[in-house]
Design an enzyme around this catalytic site. Structure first.
Site, PDB file in Angstrom:
ATOM      1  N   GLY B  74       0.799  -1.218   0.000  1.00 40.46           N
ATOM      2  CA  GLY B  74       0.000   0.000   0.000  1.00 40.46           C
ATOM      3  C   GLY B  74       0.835   1.273   0.000  1.00 40.46           C
ATOM      4  CB  CYS B 132      -0.204   0.931  -7.039  1.00 41.21           C
ATOM      5  SG  CYS B 132      -0.061   0.022  -5.488  1.00 41.21           S
ATOM      6  CB  ILE B 194       3.018  -5.739 -16.271  1.00 41.29           C
ATOM      7  CG1 ILE B 194       3.660  -7.043 -15.802  1.00 41.29           C
ATOM      8  CG2 ILE B 194       2.555  -5.792 -17.681  1.00 41.29           C
ATOM      9  CD1 ILE B 194       2.761  -8.282 -15.915  1.00 41.29           C
ATOM     10  CB  THR B 196       1.638  -6.708  -8.899  1.00 44.71           C
ATOM     11  OG1 THR B 196       0.911  -5.587  -8.407  1.00 44.71           O
ATOM     12  CG2 THR B 196       3.050  -6.640  -8.381  1.00 44.71           C
ATOM     13  N   GLY B 246       8.560  -8.056 -14.814  1.00 42.99           N
ATOM     14  CA  GLY B 246       7.650  -9.123 -14.435  1.00 42.99           C
ATOM     15  C   GLY B 246       8.331 -10.468 -14.467  1.00 42.99           C
TER      16      GLY B 246
HETATM   17  C1  LIG Z   1       6.771  -5.679  -2.302  1.00 44.08           C
HETATM   18  C2  LIG Z   1       6.545  -4.969  -3.606  1.00 44.08           C
HETATM   19  C3  LIG Z   1       6.373  -3.583  -3.615  1.00 44.08           C
HETATM   20  C4  LIG Z   1       6.145  -2.897  -4.811  1.00 44.08           C
HETATM   21  N1  LIG Z   1       6.022  -1.531  -4.790  1.00 44.08           N
HETATM   22  C5  LIG Z   1       5.865  -0.847  -5.968  1.00 44.08           C
HETATM   23  C6  LIG Z   1       5.819   0.583  -5.994  1.00 44.08           C
HETATM   24  O1  LIG Z   1       5.954   1.262  -4.955  1.00 44.08           O
HETATM   25  N2  LIG Z   1       5.626   1.205  -7.192  1.00 44.08           N
HETATM   26  C7  LIG Z   1       5.515   0.489  -8.358  1.00 44.08           C
HETATM   27  O2  LIG Z   1       5.365   1.102  -9.415  1.00 44.08           O
HETATM   28  N3  LIG Z   1       5.589  -0.862  -8.369  1.00 44.08           N
HETATM   29  C8  LIG Z   1       5.761  -1.545  -7.210  1.00 44.08           C
HETATM   30  N4  LIG Z   1       5.853  -2.929  -7.226  1.00 44.08           N
HETATM   31  C9  LIG Z   1       5.773  -3.652  -8.508  1.00 44.08           C
HETATM   32  C10 LIG Z   1       7.161  -3.971  -9.059  1.00 44.08           C
HETATM   33  O3  LIG Z   1       7.888  -2.792  -9.307  1.00 44.08           O
HETATM   34  C11 LIG Z   1       7.071  -4.805 -10.349  1.00 44.08           C
HETATM   35  O4  LIG Z   1       6.367  -4.060 -11.323  1.00 44.08           O
HETATM   36  C12 LIG Z   1       6.360  -6.126 -10.126  1.00 44.08           C
HETATM   37  O5  LIG Z   1       6.740  -6.697  -8.903  1.00 44.08           O
HETATM   38  C13 LIG Z   1       6.618  -7.141 -11.230  1.00 44.08           C
HETATM   39  O6  LIG Z   1       7.980  -7.467 -11.335  1.00 44.08           O
HETATM   40  P1  LIG Z   1       8.638  -8.781 -10.648  1.00 44.08           P
HETATM   41  O7  LIG Z   1       7.815  -9.953 -11.036  1.00 44.08           O
HETATM   42  O8  LIG Z   1      10.043  -8.833 -11.167  1.00 44.08           O
HETATM   43  O9  LIG Z   1       8.594  -8.541  -9.177  1.00 44.08           O
HETATM   44  C14 LIG Z   1       6.077  -3.621  -6.036  1.00 44.08           C
HETATM   45  C15 LIG Z   1       6.270  -5.008  -6.014  1.00 44.08           C
HETATM   46  C16 LIG Z   1       6.506  -5.685  -4.831  1.00 44.08           C
HETATM   47  C17 LIG Z   1       6.703  -7.175  -4.872  1.00 44.08           C
END
Ligand SMILES: Cc1cc2nc3c(=O)[nH]c(=O)nc-3n(C[C@H](O)[C@H](O)[C@H](O)COP(=O)(O)O)c2cc1C
Ligand code: FES
Lengths: 265, 306
Positions: B74, B132, B194, B196, B246
């Site tokens: 959040g 988000c 992307i 999440t 991603g």
């Molecule tokens: C714990 C956590 C916190 C995240 N916080 C943000 C954020 O503050 N802003 C944002 O744009 N994406 C945020 N993300 C998304 C990541 O930047 C990324 O887009 C997403 O995790 C997919 O990549 P991955 O599969 O390599 O983790 C967050 C992801 C995780 C797991």
């Protein structure tokens, strides 16, 4: 700066402790010595065997001891990660980063009470071994499984120690009464350190508040990264700000954190 | 054969290699500086920041799932001013690209954040988080409506001066190409995709959700196929550089995203799996390119036979 803090270490031993019926779910893992220049008892390591992509996170374990014999952690098999960890064989290599977080205070001249619940006894072994005046230490240990499954015998001789085996309803109350008595005895000029399940820590926190004892407690929140980045392990501090347990703790002064269950905001 | 060329030219920004780290998974970079040299990365994206500090969602906020994890943090953060004051001066911004990730609940607020951050010499680019899933206002709502996405992009771009603007897209939409077009038409310099995927996990014994927020964002290797699909679709829809995010965990993953058309990538959840993951990648990418006989990323980019 030490840039090698994430290491791949060889497993020297990984075996159940106090084997008997039913099978022990308590394990001792010994890893090759990571060559740390320093660490503090109460700190932890993140451990991730090469178990493939299915289990995403490493697992946090408090350091039981770390010396030339190796890096030792005790763990209890409680979920998917520890089940897989229990199957790791000597000779295999696993990723380890640490030592992480803030450990327990060490005060040479202060009578220090060690309060342990269950597997929470593990970090106190290293604490007692590293303490400059172990005769000042008093361990009160509550446990449910047979004593031989915990590293109770590993404490150096000068430590005063007592164990409370919880087998019948009512045993827990006697243990907590003893804990309260000892916290009160250490309130004026001692130091109280606690590690164990959350309800136990809540009880110790309340006792410290009531008696005015200086106390530290070690939290075990769910952790994804262990390094302060994911914000998944936070706990409210005394001002209501959510702080990372992995970097601000896992050991906190008991009046610095709020352990009451959080209400959804 | 000479060492392969890993550099990436982007609008207003050149990266020494295609490896960035993803917002929210790398703190402010400083948390990872003992595990590797921050300056060796192509860049890193800071934890999402808002104008005012935010305490985020209640615990539990993270849950491990098969080949991934859910988070409902959040957007807990100390606020843009504290980031500028306390974090930016400590970052090696002359050696690597530091990207600010912005979150706000209105286009105006996004504009204010853009003014604050674009003025900082430490910041190489702004990444606009309209995706988000873990906040009630703004967040993904902007990223699910082409008109809103366009308005926010415009608000940031108009106040960003020369600082390039990256718009971060959500996979939780019916037509990601439509959002990409709206961002492109309103001045975005690049897109990242992307964020999440919305998901949930439950505890059968306790009959409770595993996250206090009930829903969370799914990340990690489990979402890589979705991310590849999104990059592919977005590259076909708009003529802007795309940063793939991603489930990326190894050099092969990185080159797969480049093959599909990404200019660079961000490493997220893999930073938790091992904190030196991102630092090891540039070398591993070079080795894999060598093995595959690829001299530069330009030579591979977008050459998918489809
Ligand atoms: C714990 C956590 C916190 C995240 N916080 C943000 C954020 O503050 N802003 C944002 O744009 N994406 C945020 N993300 C998304 C990541 O930047 C990324 O887009 C997403 O995790 C997919 O990549 P991955 O599969 O390599 O983790 C967050 C992801 C995780 C797991
Ligand atoms: S475990 Fe990630 S912030 Fe503490």
């Amino acid at each position: 700066m030490d840039r090698q803090r994430c290491r791949t270490l060889k497993v020297l031993e990984n075996r159940p402790v106090g084997q008997s019926e039913p099978a022990s779910r308590f394990f001792e893992l010994v890893l090759e010595w990571p060559g740390w220049s320093r660490w503090t008892p109460g700190q932890f390591v993140m451990v991730r065997p090469d178990w493939g992509a299915e289990l995403t996170w490493a697992r946090p374990f408090s350091i039981c001891r770390a010396d030339e014999r190796g890096l030792v952690v005790f763990y209890q098999v409680v979920g998917r990660g520890t089940e897989r960890l229990a199957r790791v064989a000597p000779g295999e290599e696993i990723a380890v980063w640490g030592p992480l977080g803030r450990g327990f205070a060490v005060e040479e001249d202060t009578p220090t009470l060690l309060l342990a619940g269950g597997i929470g006894v593990a970090p106190f072994v290293g604490y007692a071994l590293a303490h400059p005046a172990p005769e000042k230490l008093h361990l009160v240990f509550g446990h449910r499984e047979p004593l031989a499954r915990y590293p109770f015998a590993a404490f150096p001789a000068p430590v005063a120690k007592e164990n409370w085996h919880e087998q019948n309803p009512g045993d827990l109350q006697s243990f907590l009464a003893r804990v309260r008595e000892q916290v009160a005895a250490h309130a004026a000029s001692g130091l109280v350190l606690a590690c164990g399940p959350l309800p136990f820590l809540r009880a110790v926190q309340a006792m410290a508040r009531d008696t005015g004892a200086r106390a530290q407690i070690s939290l075990e929140n769910r952790m994804a990264c262990g390094v302060g980045a994911c914000l998944g392990c936070v706990t409210p501090d005394a001002d209501g700000h959510r702080v990372q347990v992995c970097t601000h703790g896992p050991v906190f002064w008991s009046d610095a954190v709020n352990l009451d269950p959080e209400k959804p905001s | 054969m000479s060492a392969p060329d890993l550099s990436v030219r982007l609008p207003g920004l050149t990266l020494k290699n295609p490896v960035l780290t993803a917002s929210g998974t790398f703190g402010y970079g400083l948390e990872f500086s003992v595990y590797g040299d921050l300056a060796s990365l192509g860049g890193f994206v800071l934890k999402g920041m808002s104008l005012a500090p935010r305490e985020g969602n209640p615990m539990p906020r993270v849950a491990e799932t098969a080949c991934g994890m859910l988070n409902a943090v959040g957007l807990q953060n100390v606020g843009a001013e504290a980031v500028i004051r306390e974090k930016l001066p400590r970052l090696p911004w002359r050696e690597t690209a530091v990207v600010a990730n912005l979150y706000a609940t209105s286009a105006d607020e996004f504009g204010e954040l853009a003014v604050l951050l674009a003025a900082r010499p430490e910041i190489a680019a702004l990444e606009v988080n309209i995706s988000c899933p873990n906040v009630r206002h703004g967040g993904a709502a902007f990223g699910q409506d082409p008109e809103q996405a366009g308005l926010v992009t415009r608000a940031v771009k108009d106040r960003a001066g020369k600082t390039p603007v990256i718009v971060k897209l959500s996979p939780n939409v019916t037509d990601i190409a439509a959002i990409a077009r709206a961002a492109a038409d309103n001045g975005a310099d690049m897109l990242s995709c992307i964020n999440t995927l919305t998901g949930m996990a439950v505890d059968l014994e306790r009959r409770t959700p595993r996250l206090a927020n009930v829903f969370g964002g799914l990340s990690g290797p489990a979402i890589k196929p979705v991310a590849l699909r999104c990059v592919h679709q977005v590259r076909r829809a708009v003529d802007l550089p795309v940063i793939g995010v991603g489930g990326i965990a190894c050099a092969r993953d990185v080159l797969e995203f480049i093959l599909v058309g990404a200019h660079a990538v961000q490493i997220g959840t893999a930073n938790f799996t091992r904190p030196d993951t991102a630092f090891r990648l540039p070398g591993e990418i070079a080795a894999l390119m060598d093995k595959l006989g690829i001299q530069s990323l330009d030579e591979l980019r977008g050459t998918l036979k489809a």
